[in-house]
Write a protein that holds these residues in place. Sequence first.
Motif, PDB file in Angstrom:
ATOM      1  N   SER A  25       0.830  -1.210   0.000  1.00 45.50           N
ATOM      2  CA  SER A  25       0.000   0.000   0.000  1.00 45.50           C
ATOM      3  C   SER A  25       0.862   1.256   0.000  1.00 45.50           C
ATOM      4  CB  SER A  25      -0.933   0.006   1.219  1.00 45.50           C
ATOM      5  OG  SER A  25      -1.859  -1.063   1.153  1.00 45.50           O
ATOM      6  N   ASP A  26       2.007   1.210   0.680  1.00 44.83           N
ATOM      7  CA  ASP A  26       2.921   2.354   0.671  1.00 44.83           C
ATOM      8  C   ASP A  26       3.390   2.653  -0.752  1.00 44.83           C
ATOM      9  OD1 ASP A  26       2.729   2.616   3.412  1.00 44.83           O
ATOM     10  OD2 ASP A  26       4.615   1.564   3.833  1.00 44.83           O
ATOM     11  N   GLN A  27       3.652   1.616  -1.535  1.00 44.33           N
ATOM     12  CA  GLN A  27       4.079   1.819  -2.918  1.00 44.33           C
ATOM     13  C   GLN A  27       2.929   2.345  -3.774  1.00 44.33           C
ATOM     14  OE1 GLN A  27       7.283   1.639  -3.675  1.00 44.33           O
ATOM     15  NE2 GLN A  27       7.616   1.030  -1.543  1.00 44.33           N
ATOM     16  N   LEU A  28       1.749   1.813  -3.574  1.00 44.14           N
ATOM     17  CA  LEU A  28       0.591   2.304  -4.307  1.00 44.14           C
ATOM     18  C   LEU A  28       0.264   3.747  -3.940  1.00 44.14           C
ATOM     19  CD1 LEU A  28      -1.574  -0.930  -4.070  1.00 44.14           C
ATOM     20  CD2 LEU A  28      -0.691   0.076  -6.187  1.00 44.14           C
ATOM     21  N   LYS A  29       0.536   4.113  -2.686  1.00 43.58           N
ATOM     22  CA  LYS A  29       0.328   5.500  -2.270  1.00 43.58           C
ATOM     23  C   LYS A  29       1.295   6.429  -2.996  1.00 43.58           C
ATOM     24  CE  LYS A  29      -1.473   8.662   0.528  1.00 43.58           C
ATOM     25  NZ  LYS A  29      -0.583   9.818   0.398  1.00 43.58           N
ATOM     26  N   ARG A  30       2.518   5.989  -3.217  1.00 41.13           N
ATOM     27  CA  ARG A  30       3.469   6.789  -3.991  1.00 41.13           C
ATOM     28  C   ARG A  30       2.931   7.043  -5.395  1.00 41.13           C
ATOM     29  NH1 ARG A  30       8.998   4.139  -4.555  1.00 41.13           N
ATOM     30  NH2 ARG A  30       9.359   6.117  -5.641  1.00 41.13           N
ATOM     31  N   LEU A  31       2.353   6.016  -5.994  1.00 40.39           N
ATOM     32  CA  LEU A  31       1.768   6.175  -7.321  1.00 40.39           C
ATOM     33  C   LEU A  31       0.573   7.120  -7.281  1.00 40.39           C
ATOM     34  CD1 LEU A  31       2.071   2.420  -8.209  1.00 40.39           C
ATOM     35  CD2 LEU A  31       3.186   4.235  -9.498  1.00 40.39           C
ATOM     36  N   GLN A  32      -0.257   6.978  -6.246  1.00 42.77           N
ATOM     37  CA  GLN A  32      -1.400   7.887  -6.110  1.00 42.77           C
ATOM     38  C   GLN A  32      -0.945   9.331  -5.965  1.00 42.77           C
ATOM     39  OE1 GLN A  32      -5.442   7.184  -4.096  1.00 42.77           O
ATOM     40  NE2 GLN A  32      -4.177   7.903  -2.403  1.00 42.77           N
ATOM     41  N   ASP A  33       0.094   9.560  -5.177  1.00 41.09           N
ATOM     42  CA  ASP A  33       0.603  10.914  -4.978  1.00 41.09           C
ATOM     43  C   ASP A  33       1.124  11.529  -6.276  1.00 41.09           C
ATOM     44  OD1 ASP A  33      -0.031  10.714  -2.312  1.00 41.09           O
ATOM     45  OD2 ASP A  33       2.017  10.300  -1.642  1.00 41.09           O
ATOM     46  N   GLU A  34       1.548  10.677  -7.208  1.00 45.49           N
ATOM     47  CA  GLU A  34       2.041  11.151  -8.502  1.00 45.49           C
ATOM     48  C   GLU A  34       0.945  11.202  -9.560  1.00 45.49           C
ATOM     49  OE1 GLU A  34       5.022  12.323  -9.254  1.00 45.49           O
ATOM     50  OE2 GLU A  34       5.804  12.014  -7.222  1.00 45.49           O
ATOM     51  N   GLY A  35      -0.293  10.920  -9.139  1.00 45.06           N
ATOM     52  CA  GLY A  35      -1.412  10.984 -10.068  1.00 45.06           C
ATOM     53  C   GLY A  35      -1.525   9.808 -11.010  1.00 45.06           C
ATOM     54  N   VAL A  36      -0.962   8.656 -10.627  1.00 45.63           N
ATOM     55  CA  VAL A  36      -0.931   7.489 -11.510  1.00 45.63           C
ATOM     56  C   VAL A  36      -2.080   6.540 -11.158  1.00 45.63           C
ATOM     57  CG1 VAL A  36       0.430   5.549 -12.362  1.00 45.63           C
ATOM     58  CG2 VAL A  36       1.586   7.664 -11.623  1.00 45.63           C
TER      59      VAL A  36
END
Length: 267
Positions: free
Chosen positions: A158-169
């Motif tokens: 989830s931490d990795q997916l949050k990084r993607l979310q923060d980048e608008g991905v």
Amino acid sequence: MTKANTSRFEVAPELINPRASEGAKRLMRYLCSIYGKRMLTGQQIGVVSTPEFDMIHRVTGKYPAVGGFDFMNYSPSRVERGAECRDTDLAIEWWNRGGIVTFCWHWNAPKDLIDLPPDRTWGSGFYTKATTFDVQRTMSDQGSEEYRLLIRDIDAISDQLKRLQDEGVPVLWRPLHEASGGWFWWGAKGPEPCIALWKLMYERMTHVHGLNNLIWVWNGQHKDWYPGDAYVDIIGEDIYPPPRITAPKRSGSARRSRIRMQGRSSP
């Protein structure tokens, strides 16, 4: 000669998460708009880089539309043994280049890795044959160490997916794939614990971690393993033709409002 069946289901661009990000909604609208009309090409990358993308461009003059990535080496039981991963960074780069991102997760078992060479080492810890981790026992005992480690692992990804979310991905998220084959530990004990694990993952990623950039892609291969329409956006299927048979394969129709996608990956 019989006439080909050209009928197809009409699919609505609706996501199961009512708080889905605008990026995820736009991607789903696009997928629905081309459903039954066009096909997107995709490529799963290697372990540490994306040379396949550039090779395809050199040969065809075009890049694939979809880039496939894997959270495998972010699995805590691999990280603690020295594994490293850049797939999140590579996926962000791919999205910024105009590509669509999809992720799977060859989830190394949280514990109880057998560690016997040549094919039961910790590096093969997502295979049933390489671990004694029991998903059925774990899902039936929420107070156990095994259950706590499941949560730890889901949180790590989830931490990795949050990084993607923060980048608008937005991410075509395909966890617990090919479960009905039994060769992965999450499918080794039948459909019930696997469905329970899917629902646990969805609830935790959506409601605890607030991941609204995910389009949930179920790739369970068999209807008895389906978690239900409330937990799935897209139905997919992996196809393994016999060796040296390269004829194209055709997927079936969508299930209700769900898109049926076709892919091929190695177990």
